[in-house]
Write an enzyme that holds these catalytic residues in place. Structure first.
Site, mmCIF file in Angstrom:
data_model
loop_
_atom_site.group_PDB
_atom_site.id
_atom_site.type_symbol
_atom_site.label_atom_id
_atom_site.label_comp_id
_atom_site.label_asym_id
_atom_site.label_seq_id
_atom_site.Cartn_x
_atom_site.Cartn_y
_atom_site.Cartn_z
ATOM 1 N N GLU A 343 0.695 -1.256 -0.134
ATOM 2 C CA GLU A 343 0.086 0.014 -0.119
ATOM 3 C C GLU A 343 0.956 1.240 -0.046
ATOM 4 O OE1 GLU A 343 -4.086 0.355 2.057
ATOM 5 O OE2 GLU A 343 -2.818 1.345 3.200
ATOM 6 N N HIS A 374 6.103 -27.234 3.266
ATOM 7 C CA HIS A 374 5.080 -28.170 2.883
ATOM 8 C C HIS A 374 4.127 -27.786 1.973
ATOM 9 C CE1 HIS A 374 7.257 -31.123 5.686
ATOM 10 N NE2 HIS A 374 7.094 -30.088 6.344
ATOM 11 N N LYS A 494 -13.881 1.252 -3.814
ATOM 12 C CA LYS A 494 -14.797 1.647 -2.791
ATOM 13 C C LYS A 494 -16.057 2.592 -3.406
ATOM 14 C CE LYS A 494 -12.015 3.686 0.239
ATOM 15 N NZ LYS A 494 -11.424 4.211 1.370
#
EC number: 5.3.1.9
Length: 526
Positions: A343, A374, A494
């Site tokens: 950001e 793994h 947004k």
């Protein structure tokens, strides 16, 4: 100036052509003292960057570029309170939040309020509407109002205060809040609503749900005053919600969300670990601040991390960077860094409003060790991608048990060595592996990495770690000539979500949207 127009940048580009063919096996073979040459010690921390694909000349050229980019000057401007966040006209002063006795009076006063509040909860002075003690605290926030405190509360869970459980709600998905509320008692639960503007969609949606849940039991609006506090600058909206001004903790527009754990945003963390531990967190960060400010470039930990990231991204061609903490307590640290780094520096426009035309923030990702071994380490070792990595390990375990920590550390060191040096066909053949399997057993190696050793994971060392990476991010922003402290890239989605919500909930004209969005809304509505 665009970085690529700098003679120092061009010198690095030319040097990279000479370095790129070299293998870490060769670099170590030609210099048996490479570890001593490419490692830094400070205040209990050890940074080993000898497994980076760099030479003495590389580091000299990188530091020369840092001087050209004026890292020192920009640091001074930040410390002097200049509005280096120029697109929003704001200073960047999060360091003053942890400056201790040297902090501004307004900061000291705010911290004193937070301390008094924490102690009133821990001492049982603050009680719910029924007169019972608070046993559970729920932080409702998102992004910087959630990631930092959530990560640190897990990291310091060995110091969890008795009789208080702290929870975190961020996602607007009801699957986040509903199961938690079902497990809590409204008579003994306190909510912290963390939103600077008190308009954040996800946070306010969850806060209203929590308020309705409380009032279903309490019955009286007056109960809100005993069960809700806010961290905000918008007193008008907090009052409309039902939170009294005395229950609102302030912070300032010169504190960016991803740098806000040191402010009132850290209130939930302080409740989780206790105020004295929160002060130690700040002390560790303050010590790293002094190191960053006072230490020459060749011994400066944050600058060194930034220069190595720049080298790998812009001159060796890496597009990602892995954070691999060999500590389950730091399980959320990669997610925290994703916001802090991407950001801040995931931008393509420079400080002058012009396109950069170079790579900036790499994609940050990772997992705690040994779990990641793994899942995705196969790609590290044999996938053909250049993936620089940061290994973080602790000399002392959080929860000592026989046999555990030595195995954890052995795996950490083994992976950093395997990534660096690999395994040649000759080595595989010498081990008696059938010829047909040899190509599958070869490990190319030459994957660059840092290893950061912490003495232990306590509030002080966590403070050091967080400030170290904050300053790394600042340095990279300067090196790329961009503003690391705004985040305009979060706005468009947004805005569109605000337009789409009423269309999904009801009916409306979809003609302004593309065919994909129209089709998906129609499908969602059945």
């Amino acid at each position: 100036m665009n970085p690529i127009d700098s003679p120092a940048w061009r010198a690095l580009a030319a040097h990279a052509e000479a370095i790129r063919p070299l293998h870490l096996r060769d670099l170590f073979a030609t210099d048996p003292q490479r570890f001593e040459l490419f490692s830094l010690h400070h205040d209990g921390l050890l940074l080993d960057y000898s497994k980076q694909r760099v030479s003495v000349e590389t580091m000299a050229l990188l530091r020369a570029y840092a001087e050209t980019a004026d890292v020192t000057g920009w640091r001074r401007r930040m410390l002097d309170g200049e509005s280096i966040n120029h697109t929003e006209g704001r200073a960047v002063r999060h360091m003053s939040l942890r400056a201790g006795d040297q902090a501004p009076a307004e900061v000291r006063a705010a911290l004193a309020r937070q301390q008094a509040f924490c102690e009133s909860i821990h001492n049982g002075v603050w009680r719910g509407f029924s007169g019972e003690r608070i046993t559970d605290v729920v932080n409702i926030g998102i992004g910087g109002s959630d990631l930092g405190p959530r990560m640190a509360a897990l990291a310091l869970s060995a110091r969890q205060q008795p009789d208080i459980a702290v929870h975190f709600i961020a996602n607007v998905d009801s699957a986040d809040i509903a199961p938690l509320l079902a497990s809590l008692n409204p008579r003994t639960t306190l909510f912290i609503v963390a939103s600077k503007t008190f308009t954040t969609l996800e946070t306010l949606t969850n806060a209203r749900t929590a308020r309705d849940w409380l009032l279903a039991t309490a019955g009286q609006e007056s109960a809100i005053a005993r069960h809700f506090v806010a961290i905000s600058t918008n007193l008008e909206l907090t009052k409309q919600f039902g939170i009294a001004d005395d229950n609102v903790f302030e912070f300032w527009d010169w504190v960016g969300g991803r740098f806000s754990i040191w402010s009132a945003i850290g209130l939930s963390l302080a409740l989780a670990i206790g105020w004295k531990n929160f002060e130690q967190l700040q002390a560790g960060a303050r010590a790293m601040d002094r190191h960053f400010i006072d230490t020459p470039a060749d011994e400066n930990l944050p600058l060194t991390l930034a220069l190595l990231s720049l080298w790998n991204t812009n001159f060796l061609g890496a597009s990602t960077e892995a954070m691999l903490p060999y500590s389950q307590s730091l399980h959320l640290f990669p997610a925290y860094l994703q916001q802090l780094e991407m950001e801040s520096n995931g931008k393509q426009i420079d400080r002058d409003g012009k396109p950069l035309n170079i790579a900036t923030s790499p994609v940050i990702w990772g997992e705690s060790g040994t779990n990641g071994q793994h899942s995705f380490y196969q790609l590290f070792h044999q996938g053909g991608h250049l993936i620089p990595a940061d290994f973080v390990a602790l000399r002392e375990a959080d929860f000592p048990l026989p046999g555990h920590h030595a195995s954890l550390l052995a795996n950490c060191l083994a992976q950093s060595a395997a990534l660096a040096f690999g395994q040649t066909a000759e080595e595989v053949r010498a081990a008696g592996i059938p010829e047909a399997l040899i190509p599958y057993k070869v490990f190319p190696g030459n994957q660059p990495s840092n290893t950061l050793l912490l003495p232990s994971l306590d509030p002080y060392t966590l403070g050091q770690l967080l400030a170290l990476f904050e300053h790394k991010v600042f340095c990279l922003g300067v090196l790329w000539n961009l503003n690391a402290f705004d985040q305009w890239g979060v706005e468009l989605g947004k805005q569109l979500a605000g337009q789409l919500t009423p269309l999904i909930e009801g009916n409306g004209d979809l003609s302004a949207f593309d065919s994909s969005t129209r089709g998906l809304i129609t499908a969602l509505k059945g």
